[in-house]
Write a protein that holds these residues in place. Sequence first.
Motif, PDB file in Angstrom:
ATOM      1  N   GLU A 192       0.877  -1.170   0.000  1.00 50.74           N
ATOM      2  CA  GLU A 192       0.000   0.000   0.000  1.00 50.74           C
ATOM      3  C   GLU A 192       0.909   1.213   0.000  1.00 50.74           C
ATOM      4  N   SER A 193       0.587   2.204  -0.827  1.00 50.19           N
ATOM      5  CA  SER A 193       1.474   3.341  -1.005  1.00 50.19           C
ATOM      6  C   SER A 193       0.725   4.657  -0.956  1.00 50.19           C
ATOM      7  N   ILE A 194       1.453   5.688  -0.505  1.00 48.81           N
ATOM      8  CA  ILE A 194       0.997   7.070  -0.651  1.00 48.81           C
ATOM      9  C   ILE A 194       2.050   7.803  -1.471  1.00 48.81           C
ATOM     10  N   TYR A 195       1.611   8.824  -2.199  1.00 47.45           N
ATOM     11  CA  TYR A 195       2.491   9.548  -3.110  1.00 47.45           C
ATOM     12  C   TYR A 195       2.362  11.047  -2.888  1.00 47.45           C
ATOM     13  N   VAL A 196       3.503  11.732  -3.079  1.00 49.44           N
ATOM     14  CA  VAL A 196       3.542  13.178  -2.991  1.00 49.44           C
ATOM     15  C   VAL A 196       4.708  13.669  -3.854  1.00 49.44           C
ATOM     16  N   HIS A 197       4.579  14.861  -4.417  1.00 51.76           N
ATOM     17  CA  HIS A 197       5.713  15.513  -5.074  1.00 51.76           C
ATOM     18  C   HIS A 197       6.387  16.430  -4.063  1.00 51.76           C
ATOM     19  N   ASP A 198       7.702  16.320  -3.967  1.00 49.37           N
ATOM     20  CA  ASP A 198       8.434  17.170  -3.024  1.00 49.37           C
ATOM     21  C   ASP A 198       8.540  18.586  -3.596  1.00 49.37           C
ATOM     22  N   PRO A 199       9.145  19.539  -2.871  1.00 50.08           N
ATOM     23  CA  PRO A 199       9.220  20.918  -3.364  1.00 50.08           C
ATOM     24  C   PRO A 199       9.967  21.069  -4.685  1.00 50.08           C
ATOM     25  N   ASN A 200      10.770  20.063  -5.068  1.00 51.15           N
ATOM     26  CA  ASN A 200      11.501  20.112  -6.333  1.00 51.15           C
ATOM     27  C   ASN A 200      10.728  19.475  -7.481  1.00 51.15           C
ATOM     28  N   GLY A 201       9.565  18.925  -7.185  1.00 46.38           N
ATOM     29  CA  GLY A 201       8.780  18.249  -8.207  1.00 46.38           C
ATOM     30  C   GLY A 201       9.087  16.771  -8.327  1.00 46.38           C
ATOM     31  N   TYR A 202       9.927  16.213  -7.434  1.00 47.82           N
ATOM     32  CA  TYR A 202      10.249  14.794  -7.477  1.00 47.82           C
ATOM     33  C   TYR A 202       9.139  13.998  -6.806  1.00 47.82           C
ATOM     34  N   LEU A 203       8.758  12.890  -7.422  1.00 46.21           N
ATOM     35  CA  LEU A 203       7.718  12.034  -6.864  1.00 46.21           C
ATOM     36  C   LEU A 203       8.325  11.147  -5.782  1.00 46.21           C
ATOM     37  N   ILE A 204       7.723  11.156  -4.620  1.00 51.13           N
ATOM     38  CA  ILE A 204       8.144  10.337  -3.488  1.00 51.13           C
ATOM     39  C   ILE A 204       6.987   9.421  -3.129  1.00 51.13           C
ATOM     40  N   GLU A 205       7.307   8.164  -2.909  1.00 44.42           N
ATOM     41  CA  GLU A 205       6.313   7.162  -2.501  1.00 44.42           C
ATOM     42  C   GLU A 205       6.713   6.640  -1.116  1.00 44.42           C
ATOM     43  N   PHE A 206       5.740   6.463  -0.254  1.00 42.80           N
ATOM     44  CA  PHE A 206       5.929   5.732   0.998  1.00 42.80           C
ATOM     45  C   PHE A 206       5.154   4.434   0.835  1.00 42.80           C
ATOM     46  N   ALA A 207       5.837   3.301   1.023  1.00 46.25           N
ATOM     47  CA  ALA A 207       5.222   1.996   0.749  1.00 46.25           C
ATOM     48  C   ALA A 207       5.333   1.099   1.972  1.00 46.25           C
ATOM     49  N   ARG A 208       4.236   0.427   2.288  1.00 47.68           N
ATOM     50  CA  ARG A 208       4.251  -0.563   3.366  1.00 47.68           C
ATOM     51  C   ARG A 208       3.806  -1.900   2.801  1.00 47.68           C
ATOM     52  N   PRO A 209       4.384  -2.987   3.286  1.00 48.48           N
ATOM     53  CA  PRO A 209       4.009  -4.302   2.741  1.00 48.48           C
ATOM     54  C   PRO A 209       2.605  -4.699   3.181  1.00 48.48           C
ATOM     55  N   LEU A 210       1.858  -5.283   2.250  1.00 46.94           N
ATOM     56  CA  LEU A 210       0.554  -5.857   2.581  1.00 46.94           C
ATOM     57  C   LEU A 210       0.698  -7.330   2.959  1.00 46.94           C
ATOM     58  N   ARG A 211       1.737  -7.956   2.414  1.00 46.44           N
ATOM     59  CA  ARG A 211       2.018  -9.364   2.713  1.00 46.44           C
ATOM     60  C   ARG A 211       3.462  -9.625   2.341  1.00 46.44           C
ATOM     61  N   ALA A 212       3.973 -10.739   2.785  1.00 52.04           N
ATOM     62  CA  ALA A 212       5.342 -11.116   2.439  1.00 52.04           C
ATOM     63  C   ALA A 212       5.401 -11.543   0.975  1.00 52.04           C
ATOM     64  N   ILE A 213       6.532 -11.264   0.338  1.00 49.58           N
ATOM     65  CA  ILE A 213       6.779 -11.753  -1.015  1.00 49.58           C
ATOM     66  C   ILE A 213       7.095 -13.243  -0.898  1.00 49.58           C
ATOM     67  N   THR A 214       6.480 -14.033  -1.765  1.00 49.06           N
ATOM     68  CA  THR A 214       6.608 -15.487  -1.697  1.00 49.06           C
ATOM     69  C   THR A 214       7.422 -16.015  -2.880  1.00 49.06           C
ATOM     70  N   PRO A 215       7.841 -17.267  -2.828  1.00 49.10           N
ATOM     71  CA  PRO A 215       8.493 -17.871  -3.994  1.00 49.10           C
ATOM     72  C   PRO A 215       7.590 -17.856  -5.228  1.00 49.10           C
ATOM     73  N   GLU A 216       6.286 -17.938  -5.020  1.00 54.14           N
ATOM     74  CA  GLU A 216       5.355 -17.868  -6.152  1.00 54.14           C
ATOM     75  C   GLU A 216       5.404 -16.502  -6.830  1.00 54.14           C
ATOM     76  N   ASP A 217       5.619 -15.439  -6.039  1.00 53.18           N
ATOM     77  CA  ASP A 217       5.769 -14.102  -6.621  1.00 53.18           C
ATOM     78  C   ASP A 217       7.009 -14.048  -7.510  1.00 53.18           C
ATOM     79  N   ASP A 218       8.094 -14.697  -7.062  1.00 52.43           N
ATOM     80  CA  ASP A 218       9.315 -14.747  -7.876  1.00 52.43           C
ATOM     81  C   ASP A 218       9.064 -15.482  -9.187  1.00 52.43           C
TER      82      ASP A 218
END
Length: 197
Positions: free
Chosen positions: A125-151
């Motif tokens: 799950e992520s939130i997004y914002v542009h910093d004062p320079n116009g750069y996109l910053i994302e804050f991301a938190r895991p919803l679940r662990a990455i599994t071997p099936e994801d790989d």
Amino acid sequence: MTQSHLVRGVDHAAFPTFAPKETIHFYRDVLGFPVVHATCALGWGPARHPDFIHFFFDIGQGDRLAFFYYFGVEPYRDDNIPELIHRARHLAIHVGTEEDLMEYRRRLDASNWPCELQVRHETVESIYVHDPNGYLIEFARPLRAITPEDDVDANLSVEALLAVADEPAPTFARFLELKAELIAERFAGEPAGVTLV
């Protein structure tokens, strides 16, 4: 005023690619960074946003380097490219919990740079914002662990992307068709419910 931070380092840095085969070859085959995740996005984003695959390489210490490949976008000939490059380039910062994510949303919404978007992807799950320079910053938190099936899924996605990139006019539909063929080939004769590792 000093405020504590709740971040756990870089989740990923992301960039667009208009040369997916070369990008995969360089990072996966030359540098040895394994492909660890891929998000296939059909109809995601604002109007006129092309379908894309967002694929991630493990660069160590839990950090990832990610690229977007946009279907139907021709390098140096598409008027949409500057906007796509601007939207794609970003730094994603990792936070561990929903509470930490919501604390950053609270801080942003109380500032001159309010949160612009909050979205649940496949595994974060992520939130997004542009910093004062116009750069996109994302804050991301895991919803679940990455599994071997994801790989497995990520690597099948990248193999399908490599195949479709050779076609004269790659499309997202053709990418999905090739990925389905790879899945069928890989797991032909396997009993239903088999583990995909």
